[in-house]
Motif scaffolding. Structure first.
Motif, PDB file in Angstrom:
ATOM      1  N   VAL A   1      17.149  11.189 -28.126  1.00 32.55           N
ATOM      2  CA  VAL A   1      16.544  11.121 -29.078  1.00 32.55           C
ATOM      3  C   VAL A   1      14.986  12.409 -28.811  1.00 32.55           C
ATOM      4  O   VAL A   1      14.866  11.485 -27.484  1.00 32.55           O
ATOM      5  N   ALA A   2      14.902  12.615 -29.235  1.00 34.56           N
ATOM      6  CA  ALA A   2      13.467  13.645 -29.241  1.00 34.56           C
ATOM      7  C   ALA A   2      13.233  13.671 -30.575  1.00 34.56           C
ATOM      8  O   ALA A   2      13.203  13.322 -31.069  1.00 34.56           O
ATOM      9  N   ALA A   3      11.570  13.999 -30.477  1.00 37.07           N
ATOM     10  CA  ALA A   3      10.491  13.738 -31.957  1.00 37.07           C
ATOM     11  C   ALA A   3       9.425  14.721 -31.329  1.00 37.07           C
ATOM     12  O   ALA A   3       8.903  15.060 -29.936  1.00 37.07           O
ATOM     13  N   ALA A   4       9.089  15.521 -32.403  1.00 34.89           N
ATOM     14  CA  ALA A   4       8.365  16.237 -32.377  1.00 34.89           C
ATOM     15  C   ALA A   4       6.348  15.864 -32.974  1.00 34.89           C
ATOM     16  O   ALA A   4       6.624  14.257 -33.647  1.00 34.89           O
TER      17      ALA A   4
ATOM     18  N   GLU B   1       3.078   6.216 -24.120  1.00 37.84           N
ATOM     19  CA  GLU B   1       2.880   4.609 -24.639  1.00 37.84           C
ATOM     20  C   GLU B   1       4.061   5.054 -25.971  1.00 37.84           C
ATOM     21  O   GLU B   1       4.915   4.785 -25.856  1.00 37.84           O
ATOM     22  N   GLN B   2       3.963   6.004 -26.759  1.00 36.21           N
ATOM     23  CA  GLN B   2       4.908   6.480 -27.885  1.00 36.21           C
ATOM     24  C   GLN B   2       6.333   7.049 -27.108  1.00 36.21           C
ATOM     25  O   GLN B   2       6.985   6.641 -28.374  1.00 36.21           O
ATOM     26  N   ALA B   3       6.176   7.548 -26.247  1.00 39.67           N
ATOM     27  CA  ALA B   3       7.643   7.705 -25.675  1.00 39.67           C
ATOM     28  C   ALA B   3       8.347   6.157 -25.859  1.00 39.67           C
ATOM     29  O   ALA B   3       9.723   5.935 -25.690  1.00 39.67           O
ATOM     30  N   ASP B   4       7.452   5.427 -24.732  1.00 39.41           N
ATOM     31  CA  ASP B   4       7.784   4.019 -24.786  1.00 39.41           C
ATOM     32  C   ASP B   4       8.240   3.363 -25.984  1.00 39.41           C
ATOM     33  O   ASP B   4       9.078   2.347 -26.345  1.00 39.41           O
ATOM     34  N   ARG B   5       7.581   3.903 -26.614  1.00 43.75           N
ATOM     35  CA  ARG B   5       7.358   2.630 -27.851  1.00 43.75           C
ATOM     36  C   ARG B   5       8.994   3.672 -28.721  1.00 43.75           C
ATOM     37  O   ARG B   5       9.308   2.191 -29.683  1.00 43.75           O
ATOM     38  N   TRP B   6       8.991   4.868 -28.796  1.00 45.34           N
ATOM     39  CA  TRP B   6      10.725   5.500 -29.746  1.00 45.34           C
ATOM     40  C   TRP B   6      11.409   4.946 -28.301  1.00 45.34           C
ATOM     41  O   TRP B   6      12.676   5.453 -29.297  1.00 45.34           O
TER      42      TRP B   6
ATOM     43  N   GLU C   1      12.727  13.241 -25.122  1.00 49.85           N
ATOM     44  CA  GLU C   1      12.153  14.444 -24.709  1.00 49.85           C
ATOM     45  C   GLU C   1      11.263  14.640 -26.050  1.00 49.85           C
ATOM     46  O   GLU C   1      11.816  13.969 -27.283  1.00 49.85           O
ATOM     47  N   ILE C   2      10.278  14.701 -25.570  1.00 51.26           N
ATOM     48  CA  ILE C   2       8.943  15.369 -26.889  1.00 51.26           C
ATOM     49  C   ILE C   2       8.732  16.632 -26.976  1.00 51.26           C
ATOM     50  O   ILE C   2       8.647  17.539 -26.038  1.00 51.26           O
ATOM     51  N   LEU C   3       9.068  16.810 -28.245  1.00 53.96           N
ATOM     52  CA  LEU C   3       8.371  18.574 -28.677  1.00 53.96           C
ATOM     53  C   LEU C   3       7.345  18.662 -29.201  1.00 53.96           C
ATOM     54  O   LEU C   3       6.688  17.900 -29.657  1.00 53.96           O
TER      55      LEU C   3
END
Length: 369
Positions: free
Chosen positions: A255-258, A334-339, A343-345
């Motif tokens: 999962v990647a999130a922008a 923190e956001q990466a751990d939550r979801w 990868e973070i865009l």
């Protein structure tokens, strides 16, 4: 099904729509893209994602594959992905040929992200000869592209639009996809066949998530403009993926999130610079497109760009991280751990392209320290 061990720290990537700033030319904006890509390459970013937009006076990323080639040529190790190519705007064979050509020229550095949104207004979508965009047709065309880009088999089935029908397992299940006689004609994406670039499904809702999960492909969620739906989309993706896990060799979901980001040496400067991003979002929501506005010290100035739609703008920009590098990096973790992100865009707008590059550089320094 056991899951692979995740990265201790998700990778950072750049998400770029190639915005043009007020007072600068479109040629300037395209050259600024190259400068940002080189900075991202040096700073350690994983990938450079380029979106597809048409007919926009804000974003210059209409010729996505052309821009991908420019970034690949200007950088040394940076991965480059379409973020994404809007598949109903293009014939699957053409996508496979173009991406396959880049993957042949730059092996191991090309990813293909596919979406089904128009990326434009209705009139321009009609001029693009846009095809069907329902989830089933979208999934069918993704499988067609995967077939073109896979290892070249012995002469077998000819892939044609409509010939790939997905069964419950998310794999082709009809006679046309499974078993034509050896030696029968087939369509080939040359030089793309055998390149096998990673293929991502992009989405802002559960519909795209279901397609990604059913096909066992990585999923990138457009949470930079649709954050309210993002968590449900990610949960749906993982649920569908796991339900299909016995039917595929894939090791696990990705999962990647922008997200929207502005980093500066001080909180005050970061907030000032972020006013440009808020105004850009308000322009889009308020249907008042235009180049990026200069920053303003008035934190409410963006409201004039979307009168009566302020709540929609605030909702669209609610997943934003603004501040100093260490603070933003901590909140992103923190956001990466939550979801449970891989990868973070990073989406960053600034009227001054040098300050945009600085934001990306400062964040990478804090992230990978």
């Amino acid at each position: 099904m056991s899951q692979p061990e995740r990265r201790a720290v998700p990778v950072l990537s750049v998400m770029d729509m190639v915005p043009v700033s007020a007072g600068r030319t479109r040629s300037d904006a395209l050259n600024d893209m190259i400068a940002l890509a080189r900075a991202a390459d040096a700073a350690g970013y994983e990938r450079y994602w380029l979106a597809e937009h048409h007919g926009s006076t804000t974003y210059l990323s209409s010729a996505t594959v052309v821009l991908m080639g420019q970034v690949l040529a200007a950088t040394d190790r940076l991965g480059v992905a379409s973020g994404g190519i809007m598949l109903p705007n293009h014939a699957p064979l053409v996508v496979a040929e173009q991406i396959g050509t880049l993957a042949t020229l730059y092996p191991g550095r090309v990813d293909l992200g596919l979406g089904r949104a128009p990326g434009t207004d209705r009139l321009t979508a009609a001029a693009l000869r846009r095809g069907a965009s329902d989830p089933r047709h979208f999934a069918e065309e993704i499988v067609e592209i995967l077939t073109y880009l896979g290892d070249a088999p012995a002469p077998g089935p000819r892939v044609t639009p409509g010939s790939l029908l997905l069964g419950a397992s998310g794999t082709p299940d009809n006679d046309a996809a499974q078993g034509a006689e050896p030696g029968s004609p087939r369509v080939r994406a040359i030089p793309g066949e055998g390149t096998r670039p990673s293929v991502w499904v992009l989405g802002s809702s559960v519909n795209g998530a279901r397609v990604a999960g059913q096909l066992g492909l990585p999923f990138a969620v457009a949470s930079h403009f649709a954050p309210v739906q993002a968590e449900a989309a990610i949960a749906t993706y993982r649920s569908v993926f796991e339900a299909q896990s016995e039917n595929r060799p894939q090791t696990g979901p990705r999962v990647a999130a922008a997200v929207n980001v502005m980093v500066a040496p001080s909180d005050d400067e970061a907030r000032l610079l972020f006013s440009t991003a808020m105004a850009a979002a308000a322009r889009i929501v308020g249907n008042r497109p235009g180049p990026l506005d200069p920053p303003t010290a008035d934190p409410q100035a963006w409201r004039t760009r979307a009168p009566g739609r302020e709540a929609a703008v605030e909702s669209a920009m609610s997943l934003s991280f603004v501040g100093t590098a260490d603070d933003v990096a901590a909140r992103l973790r923190e956001q990466a751990d939550r979801w449970d992100l891989d990868e973070i865009l990073i989406v960053t707008y600034a009227h001054d392209p040098a300050l945009r590059r600085r934001s990306y550089e400062l964040l990478a320094q804090a992230w990978y320290a």
